[in-house]
Structures are given as C-alpha cells and as structure tokens.
Design a protein around this motif. Structure first.
Motif, PDB file in Angstrom:
ATOM      1  N   ARG A  45     -45.813  52.252  -7.635  1.00  0.00           N
ATOM      2  CA  ARG A  45     -45.849  51.108  -6.709  1.00  0.00           C
ATOM      3  C   ARG A  45     -44.448  50.576  -6.407  1.00  0.00           C
ATOM      4  N   GLU A  46     -43.464  51.486  -6.382  1.00  0.00           N
ATOM      5  CA  GLU A  46     -42.083  51.100  -6.119  1.00  0.00           C
ATOM      6  C   GLU A  46     -41.625  51.641  -4.769  1.00  0.00           C
ATOM      7  N   ASN A  47     -40.772  50.877  -4.123  1.00  0.00           N
ATOM      8  CA  ASN A  47     -40.076  51.330  -2.931  1.00  0.00           C
ATOM      9  C   ASN A  47     -38.790  52.013  -3.402  1.00  0.00           C
ATOM     10  N   PRO A  48     -38.672  53.331  -3.249  1.00  0.00           N
ATOM     11  CA  PRO A  48     -37.504  54.042  -3.789  1.00  0.00           C
ATOM     12  C   PRO A  48     -36.184  53.653  -3.141  1.00  0.00           C
ATOM     13  N   ARG A  49     -36.227  52.913  -2.046  1.00  0.00           N
ATOM     14  CA  ARG A  49     -34.979  52.481  -1.427  1.00  0.00           C
ATOM     15  C   ARG A  49     -34.242  51.459  -2.298  1.00  0.00           C
ATOM     16  N   PHE A  50     -34.965  50.800  -3.206  1.00  0.00           N
ATOM     17  CA  PHE A  50     -34.294  49.867  -4.111  1.00  0.00           C
ATOM     18  C   PHE A  50     -33.524  50.594  -5.219  1.00  0.00           C
ATOM     19  N   TRP A  51     -33.936  51.803  -5.556  1.00  0.00           N
ATOM     20  CA  TRP A  51     -33.335  52.493  -6.698  1.00  0.00           C
ATOM     21  C   TRP A  51     -31.834  52.681  -6.563  1.00  0.00           C
ATOM     22  N   PRO A  52     -31.336  53.254  -5.445  1.00  0.00           N
ATOM     23  CA  PRO A  52     -29.883  53.449  -5.355  1.00  0.00           C
ATOM     24  C   PRO A  52     -29.103  52.143  -5.341  1.00  0.00           C
ATOM     25  N   VAL A  53     -29.707  51.079  -4.817  1.00  0.00           N
ATOM     26  CA  VAL A  53     -29.040  49.778  -4.844  1.00  0.00           C
ATOM     27  C   VAL A  53     -28.846  49.337  -6.287  1.00  0.00           C
ATOM     28  N   HIS A  54     -29.921  49.377  -7.057  1.00  0.00           N
ATOM     29  CA  HIS A  54     -29.844  48.965  -8.460  1.00  0.00           C
ATOM     30  C   HIS A  54     -28.974  49.911  -9.278  1.00  0.00           C
ATOM     31  N   PRO A 102     -38.500  48.125 -12.331  1.00  0.00           N
ATOM     32  CA  PRO A 102     -38.073  47.604 -13.631  1.00  0.00           C
ATOM     33  C   PRO A 102     -36.580  47.316 -13.726  1.00  0.00           C
ATOM     34  N   ARG A 103     -35.756  48.064 -12.999  1.00  0.00           N
ATOM     35  CA  ARG A 103     -34.312  47.821 -13.044  1.00  0.00           C
ATOM     36  C   ARG A 103     -33.962  46.387 -12.652  1.00  0.00           C
ATOM     37  N   ALA A 104     -34.768  45.808 -11.769  1.00  0.00           N
ATOM     38  CA  ALA A 104     -34.488  44.438 -11.328  1.00  0.00           C
ATOM     39  C   ALA A 104     -34.521  43.458 -12.497  1.00  0.00           C
ATOM     40  N   THR A 105     -35.266  43.782 -13.534  1.00  0.00           N
ATOM     41  CA  THR A 105     -35.382  42.905 -14.695  1.00  0.00           C
ATOM     42  C   THR A 105     -34.020  42.579 -15.290  1.00  0.00           C
ATOM     43  N   ILE A 106     -33.119  43.556 -15.294  1.00  0.00           N
ATOM     44  CA  ILE A 106     -31.792  43.368 -15.889  1.00  0.00           C
ATOM     45  C   ILE A 106     -30.737  43.089 -14.827  1.00  0.00           C
TER      46      ILE A 106
END
Length: 226
Positions: A45-54, A102-106
């Motif tokens: 349930r993740e938008n993978p576009r957030f991954w490279p940002v994080h 989950p990366r957003a948590t940190i």
C-alpha cells in the motif's frame, strides 16, 4: 473544508500495510499504491515515488532504512522540494488522503515542515515477530533486526510525546475495534466493511524471550497502544 492528510507510520514488517489497507477500506485515499508483492499478498500500500525521496535524505546523512539515523534529520530545501513534487499528485485526490512508507517514521521532521497539519497513526508489532519476518525476507540476524526495530519505535514514542495519535498493536485480539475507533477520530467512516485484514496472512509469531533493551521499549509501546 479540507481534511488533514494522514501518515501511517511504523517499523517495516510491523503491520503498517495492513493498517493502511484497513484505513483504505474505511475511506482513506492512498493514491496509486502497490497492491501485490512477493512478501505482501495484498501489497504494501505504498506509493514507490516516495522511496527515492526518503532514501536520498537518509543517504545524505549516512543512513538507510535498515541503518536508521541516530538523531532527527533536518531536510534540505531541495529535499523538501522533491517531496512537494510527489505530493502535487495528491492535490487531485478526493479527501481525506494519506500515505504509508515506514521510512517516513524516521524522517517526520521534513514531512511536518511541508505538511504542518499532518496527522499520524502508528502500527507496532512484537519485536521477535518483526525479527522473524525480516529473517524470512532479508536474512537478517535477530540482533540486527532488533536494533532497527528499536530505532523506528523510539521515533514513534518521541513523536507521541508531542502529538496525540493512535498506536495500534498489529496482533491485539481487538484489532478491528481499535482501528475503527482510530479511524473515527481521524474523520473516516468507521462503519464501513473492512475486509482487508486477513489473519491468515500473518505468518510470524513471537517465539522466545525478548532481550532486555527491546523488552523495555516494547513495554513502553504497550503503554501508549490503544
């Protein structure tokens, strides 16, 4: 009237996908997310576009999702701009909308700079169940998994000192009731059907004694869970 966006936070393999999917059932718009994956039958349930940002923010401070930073991270203007570029897609979504990574948590300090009105909801899970899941998916040893688990969950408790938000234990017997209560507080439709969660998809159980440091942290998490 606009609805504040909602972030589903928590350690990897801690039920964040389940929580996000349940909130989708109750009316939260998540945008274009992954709906099937090898280690998540119904997707993370993740938008993978957030991954490279994080990942870029973490890499800049010598960290990674499985090597969390020791201190809160201050985002650069370029990093905040990269996040805003992804969020532009969410302007067209029906409200309320949310996201999960989950990366957003940190990395929440940067998120709150961009979205001061952001609301949180967290998923927690027994440390040894998380360690078992990371061993199955990534081949990690228990000690490494518990170190990562501790960093993410300390971040949850740190934010919980400043903000009121629901912290939901993935394995609690009254999970559905807790999710519905939290959803109602977030302005979602808590009376809708919620078929996303299937207990058969929970493949890890906690086995053995929790090491002392993680045990204390788990006790603190249980104190705020509801």
């Amino acid at each position: 009237m606009t609805s504040p966006p909602i972030a589903v936070i928590g350690m990897h393999r801690s039920g964040t996908s389940c929580l996000a999917g349940c909130l989708e059932d109750l009316g939260l718009n998540m945008g274009e997310v992954i709906t099937a994956a090898p280690h998540n039958k119904k997707g993370n349930r993740e938008n993978p576009r957030f991954w490279p940002v994080h990942d870029a923010v973490l890499a800049r401070v010598g960290a990674a999702w499985d090597n969390p930073p020791l201190e809160p991270v201050v985002w650069t203007p370029d990093e905040r701009a990269a996040l805003k570029a992804v969020l532009a897609d969410y302007n067209a979504l029906p409200q309320p909308w949310g996201f999960k990574d989950p990366r957003a948590t940190i990395l929440l300090d940067g998120w709150f700079e961009v979205l001061p009105e952001l609301q949180l909801i967290a998923s927690i899970r027994h440390p040894l169940a998380v360690a078992g899941s990371l061993a199955a998916r990534n081949g990690y040893e228990v000690a490494r998994s518990l170190d990562v688990w501790s960093s993410y969950n300390r971040a949850i408790l740190r934010w919980r000192e400043h903000l009121a938000f629901a912290v939901i234990d993935y394995d609690t017997p009254d999970y559905e009731a807790r999710v519905r209560r939290a959803a109602d507080e977030l302005g979602l439709d808590a009376d809708r059907p919620m078929p996303f969660r299937e207990t058969a998809l929970n493949h890890q159980r906690a086995v053995g004694d929790i090491p002392e440091g993680a045990a204390r942290l788990w006790s603190d998490l249980q104190e705020v869970a509801r």
